[in-house]
Design a protein around this motif. Structure first.
Motif, PDB file in Angstrom:
ATOM      1  N   LEU A 126      -4.287 -10.058 -14.752  1.00  0.00           N
ATOM      2  CA  LEU A 126      -3.556  -8.872 -15.142  1.00  0.00           C
ATOM      3  C   LEU A 126      -3.512  -9.231 -16.877  1.00  0.00           C
ATOM      4  CD1 LEU A 126      -1.411  -6.573 -14.815  1.00  0.00           C
ATOM      5  CD2 LEU A 126       0.206  -8.402 -14.771  1.00  0.00           C
ATOM      6  N   ILE A 127      -3.851  -8.061 -17.523  1.00  0.00           N
ATOM      7  CA  ILE A 127      -3.618  -7.996 -18.859  1.00  0.00           C
ATOM      8  C   ILE A 127      -2.410  -7.297 -19.528  1.00  0.00           C
ATOM      9  CG2 ILE A 127      -4.718  -7.371 -21.055  1.00  0.00           C
ATOM     10  CD1 ILE A 127      -7.425  -8.417 -19.962  1.00  0.00           C
ATOM     11  N   SER A 128      -1.527  -7.659 -20.116  1.00  0.00           N
ATOM     12  CA  SER A 128      -0.427  -6.830 -20.556  1.00  0.00           C
ATOM     13  C   SER A 128      -0.635  -6.735 -21.996  1.00  0.00           C
ATOM     14  CB  SER A 128       1.073  -7.409 -20.447  1.00  0.00           C
ATOM     15  OG  SER A 128       1.147  -8.811 -20.768  1.00  0.00           O
ATOM     16  N   THR A 129      -0.189  -7.959 -22.960  1.00  0.00           N
ATOM     17  CA  THR A 129      -0.448  -7.799 -24.462  1.00  0.00           C
ATOM     18  C   THR A 129      -1.758  -8.428 -24.811  1.00  0.00           C
ATOM     19  OG1 THR A 129       0.800  -9.695 -24.795  1.00  0.00           O
ATOM     20  CG2 THR A 129       1.876  -7.657 -24.690  1.00  0.00           C
ATOM     21  N   GLY A 130      -2.165  -9.286 -23.758  1.00  0.00           N
ATOM     22  CA  GLY A 130      -3.415 -10.140 -24.094  1.00  0.00           C
ATOM     23  C   GLY A 130      -3.219 -11.627 -24.580  1.00  0.00           C
ATOM     24  N   LYS A 131      -1.831 -11.832 -24.941  1.00  0.00           N
ATOM     25  CA  LYS A 131      -1.670 -13.158 -25.718  1.00  0.00           C
ATOM     26  C   LYS A 131      -1.968 -14.391 -24.870  1.00  0.00           C
ATOM     27  CE  LYS A 131       1.941 -11.191 -28.933  1.00  0.00           C
ATOM     28  NZ  LYS A 131       3.106 -11.397 -29.350  1.00  0.00           N
ATOM     29  N   SER A 132      -1.537 -14.295 -23.528  1.00  0.00           N
ATOM     30  CA  SER A 132      -2.200 -15.437 -22.852  1.00  0.00           C
ATOM     31  C   SER A 132      -3.631 -15.525 -22.679  1.00  0.00           C
ATOM     32  CB  SER A 132      -1.352 -15.418 -21.425  1.00  0.00           C
ATOM     33  OG  SER A 132      -1.862 -14.362 -20.685  1.00  0.00           O
ATOM     34  N   SER A 133      -4.386 -14.444 -22.529  1.00  0.00           N
ATOM     35  CA  SER A 133      -5.784 -14.483 -22.596  1.00  0.00           C
ATOM     36  C   SER A 133      -6.319 -15.099 -23.634  1.00  0.00           C
ATOM     37  CB  SER A 133      -6.324 -13.095 -22.133  1.00  0.00           C
ATOM     38  OG  SER A 133      -5.565 -12.571 -20.999  1.00  0.00           O
ATOM     39  N   LEU A 134      -5.780 -14.619 -24.733  1.00  0.00           N
ATOM     40  CA  LEU A 134      -6.470 -15.375 -25.877  1.00  0.00           C
ATOM     41  C   LEU A 134      -6.138 -16.650 -26.337  1.00  0.00           C
ATOM     42  CD1 LEU A 134      -5.751 -11.837 -28.164  1.00  0.00           C
ATOM     43  CD2 LEU A 134      -7.984 -12.924 -27.305  1.00  0.00           C
ATOM     44  N   VAL A 135      -5.035 -17.335 -25.691  1.00  0.00           N
ATOM     45  CA  VAL A 135      -4.770 -18.302 -25.749  1.00  0.00           C
ATOM     46  C   VAL A 135      -5.921 -19.328 -24.921  1.00  0.00           C
ATOM     47  CG1 VAL A 135      -3.245 -20.590 -24.893  1.00  0.00           C
ATOM     48  CG2 VAL A 135      -2.346 -18.359 -26.059  1.00  0.00           C
ATOM     49  N   ALA A 136      -6.330 -18.911 -24.006  1.00  0.00           N
ATOM     50  CA  ALA A 136      -7.459 -19.394 -23.060  1.00  0.00           C
ATOM     51  C   ALA A 136      -8.929 -19.264 -24.072  1.00  0.00           C
ATOM     52  CB  ALA A 136      -7.443 -18.535 -21.827  1.00  0.00           C
ATOM     53  N   VAL A 137      -9.011 -17.981 -24.559  1.00  0.00           N
ATOM     54  CA  VAL A 137     -10.078 -17.862 -25.358  1.00  0.00           C
ATOM     55  C   VAL A 137     -10.254 -18.794 -26.294  1.00  0.00           C
ATOM     56  CG1 VAL A 137     -11.131 -16.265 -27.172  1.00  0.00           C
ATOM     57  CG2 VAL A 137     -10.306 -15.340 -25.078  1.00  0.00           C
ATOM     58  N   ASN A 138      -9.172 -19.243 -27.220  1.00  0.00           N
ATOM     59  CA  ASN A 138      -9.392 -20.204 -28.318  1.00  0.00           C
ATOM     60  C   ASN A 138      -9.394 -21.655 -27.781  1.00  0.00           C
ATOM     61  OD1 ASN A 138      -8.521 -18.411 -30.169  1.00  0.00           O
ATOM     62  ND2 ASN A 138      -6.424 -18.645 -29.991  1.00  0.00           N
ATOM     63  N   VAL A 139      -9.029 -21.881 -26.354  1.00  0.00           N
ATOM     64  CA  VAL A 139      -9.268 -23.186 -25.899  1.00  0.00           C
ATOM     65  C   VAL A 139     -10.758 -23.284 -25.525  1.00  0.00           C
ATOM     66  CG1 VAL A 139      -8.995 -24.757 -23.804  1.00  0.00           C
ATOM     67  CG2 VAL A 139      -6.963 -23.393 -24.924  1.00  0.00           C
ATOM     68  N   VAL A 140     -11.442 -22.152 -25.076  1.00  0.00           N
ATOM     69  CA  VAL A 140     -12.766 -22.226 -24.621  1.00  0.00           C
ATOM     70  C   VAL A 140     -13.794 -22.195 -26.120  1.00  0.00           C
ATOM     71  CG1 VAL A 140     -14.752 -20.802 -23.621  1.00  0.00           C
ATOM     72  CG2 VAL A 140     -12.503 -21.114 -22.417  1.00  0.00           C
ATOM     73  N   LYS A 141     -13.214 -21.573 -26.949  1.00  0.00           N
ATOM     74  CA  LYS A 141     -13.976 -21.541 -28.471  1.00  0.00           C
ATOM     75  C   LYS A 141     -14.039 -22.748 -28.931  1.00  0.00           C
ATOM     76  CE  LYS A 141     -13.255 -17.725 -30.749  1.00  0.00           C
ATOM     77  NZ  LYS A 141     -12.356 -16.797 -31.656  1.00  0.00           N
ATOM     78  N   ALA A 142     -12.819 -23.392 -28.820  1.00  0.00           N
ATOM     79  CA  ALA A 142     -12.881 -24.782 -29.213  1.00  0.00           C
ATOM     80  C   ALA A 142     -13.662 -25.729 -28.665  1.00  0.00           C
ATOM     81  CB  ALA A 142     -11.277 -25.362 -29.559  1.00  0.00           C
ATOM     82  N   GLU A 143     -14.082 -25.334 -27.609  1.00  0.00           N
ATOM     83  CA  GLU A 143     -14.911 -26.434 -26.897  1.00  0.00           C
ATOM     84  C   GLU A 143     -16.306 -25.959 -27.220  1.00  0.00           C
ATOM     85  OE1 GLU A 143     -14.486 -29.279 -24.973  1.00  0.00           O
ATOM     86  OE2 GLU A 143     -12.419 -29.022 -25.695  1.00  0.00           O
ATOM     87  N   GLY A 144     -16.573 -25.046 -28.010  1.00  0.00           N
ATOM     88  CA  GLY A 144     -17.765 -24.696 -28.385  1.00  0.00           C
ATOM     89  C   GLY A 144     -18.815 -23.671 -27.643  1.00  0.00           C
ATOM     90  N   ALA A 145     -18.031 -22.767 -26.711  1.00  0.00           N
ATOM     91  CA  ALA A 145     -18.657 -21.764 -26.118  1.00  0.00           C
ATOM     92  C   ALA A 145     -19.688 -20.872 -27.060  1.00  0.00           C
ATOM     93  CB  ALA A 145     -17.791 -20.743 -25.364  1.00  0.00           C
ATOM     94  N   LYS A 146     -20.526 -20.463 -26.704  1.00  0.00           N
ATOM     95  CA  LYS A 146     -21.504 -19.578 -27.532  1.00  0.00           C
ATOM     96  C   LYS A 146     -21.063 -18.247 -27.545  1.00  0.00           C
ATOM     97  CE  LYS A 146     -26.182 -17.977 -27.297  1.00  0.00           C
ATOM     98  NZ  LYS A 146     -27.522 -17.875 -26.639  1.00  0.00           N
ATOM     99  N   SER A 147     -20.413 -17.399 -26.186  1.00  0.00           N
ATOM    100  CA  SER A 147     -19.850 -16.404 -26.355  1.00  0.00           C
ATOM    101  C   SER A 147     -18.688 -16.167 -25.370  1.00  0.00           C
ATOM    102  CB  SER A 147     -20.730 -15.116 -26.279  1.00  0.00           C
ATOM    103  OG  SER A 147     -21.337 -15.015 -24.835  1.00  0.00           O
ATOM    104  N   ILE A 148     -17.917 -15.366 -25.597  1.00  0.00           N
ATOM    105  CA  ILE A 148     -16.565 -15.187 -24.770  1.00  0.00           C
ATOM    106  C   ILE A 148     -16.165 -13.963 -24.474  1.00  0.00           C
ATOM    107  CG2 ILE A 148     -14.180 -16.176 -24.042  1.00  0.00           C
ATOM    108  CD1 ILE A 148     -14.877 -18.278 -26.587  1.00  0.00           C
ATOM    109  N   ASP A 149     -16.046 -13.387 -23.164  1.00  0.00           N
ATOM    110  CA  ASP A 149     -15.571 -12.240 -22.750  1.00  0.00           C
ATOM    111  C   ASP A 149     -14.427 -12.261 -21.838  1.00  0.00           C
ATOM    112  OD1 ASP A 149     -17.535 -10.604 -24.330  1.00  0.00           O
ATOM    113  OD2 ASP A 149     -18.990 -10.670 -22.709  1.00  0.00           O
ATOM    114  N   VAL A 150     -13.506 -11.344 -21.656  1.00  0.00           N
ATOM    115  CA  VAL A 150     -12.374 -11.404 -20.951  1.00  0.00           C
ATOM    116  C   VAL A 150     -12.528 -10.252 -19.806  1.00  0.00           C
ATOM    117  CG1 VAL A 150      -9.960 -11.611 -20.355  1.00  0.00           C
ATOM    118  CG2 VAL A 150     -11.019 -12.596 -22.419  1.00  0.00           C
ATOM    119  N   ARG A 151     -12.180 -10.554 -18.526  1.00  0.00           N
ATOM    120  CA  ARG A 151     -12.224  -9.509 -17.538  1.00  0.00           C
ATOM    121  C   ARG A 151     -10.843  -9.639 -16.704  1.00  0.00           C
ATOM    122  NH1 ARG A 151     -15.401  -8.107 -20.678  1.00  0.00           N
ATOM    123  NH2 ARG A 151     -17.549  -7.623 -20.248  1.00  0.00           N
ATOM    124  N   SER A 152     -10.276  -8.396 -16.116  1.00  0.00           N
ATOM    125  CA  SER A 152      -9.067  -8.830 -15.151  1.00  0.00           C
ATOM    126  C   SER A 152      -9.178  -7.528 -14.247  1.00  0.00           C
ATOM    127  CB  SER A 152      -7.915  -8.420 -16.155  1.00  0.00           C
ATOM    128  OG  SER A 152      -7.915  -7.211 -16.592  1.00  0.00           O
TER     129      SER A 152
END
Length: 211
Positions: A126-152
């Motif tokens: 579920l996505i409301s404001t997206g803030k919790s999803s973007l926390v996860a995005v930042n974690v994955v980004k910090a681990e060096g992911a090449k590209s990141i998308d979000v689906r719900s």
């Protein structure tokens, strides 16, 4: 290239209603933990008790996932089972993202598949404001992911979510959304025209909801 499939928007909205994952009450709104009054309460974890519905939702997710994805990553906790179902069906490596690093051992925040240098899709329910999803995005980004998308499965359609994802330069898509759900309710005569209007206005400005 996007995987080609049918349009699941209305079918998923009906599943949310049929499994009672979504409850609507315009005259007696629900109260979120934040204090916001809401005409909708959504708990997609309920759907996990309906195997046939799960199959449809997994197919809906896959229809929105790029074919070059290399890792399916679920957000703890609600995104994990969906990510596992999707990864199994797509034959892709699975990871899951903790809401904070482990306090012992290696202190990892991502478990499972390595995301470094990979095309990763993050799975939320579920996505409301997206803030919790973007926390996860930042974690994955910090681990060096090449590209990141979000689906719900579902999104409320809040402008805050659109702004937050755009600011982070991350694409997000949901199989179904609040506007489609309200239209289905209206067609089935569960909501009057007036109630539908009130609910849709809430999604545009949730903090000002008045029943």
């Amino acid at each position: 290239m996007m995987l080609v499939s049918k349009d699941y928007k209305v079918e998923i909205a009906n599943i949310l209603l049929d499994t009672k994952a979504v409850k609507i009450n315009v005259s007696e709104p629900f109260t979120f933990a934040s204090g916001i009054k809401s005409p909708i309460y959504c708990d997609n974890r309920v759907i996990l008790g309906f195997p046939d519905a799960c199959d449809v939702i997994v197919d809906g997710y896959i229809s929105l996932i790029e074919s070059d994805v290399e890792v399916i990553a679920g957000v703890a906790t609600a995104g994990i089972p969906w990510a596992a179902f999707i990864a199994a069906k797509m034959k892709k490596p699975l990871a899951y993202i903790r809401n904070k690093p482990k306090e012992h051992g290696a202190g990892k925040q991502i478990e499972g598949a390595d995301v470094k240098g990979k095309n990763v899709v993050i799975i939320e329910d579920l996505i409301s404001t997206g803030k919790s999803s973007l926390v996860a995005v930042n974690v994955v980004k910090a681990e060096g992911a090449k590209s990141i998308d979000v689906r719900s499965i579902f999104s409320y359609g809040f402008e805050d979510a659109k702004h937050n994802f755009a600011e982070a330069e991350v694409e997000f898509k949901s199989i179904s959304n609040f506007a489609i759900l309200i239209n289905v309710l209206k067609e089935k005569k569960y909501l009057s025209d007036k109630e539908s209007e009130i609910a849709l206005n809430w999604s545009k400005d949730p903090k000002s909801f008045k029943n």
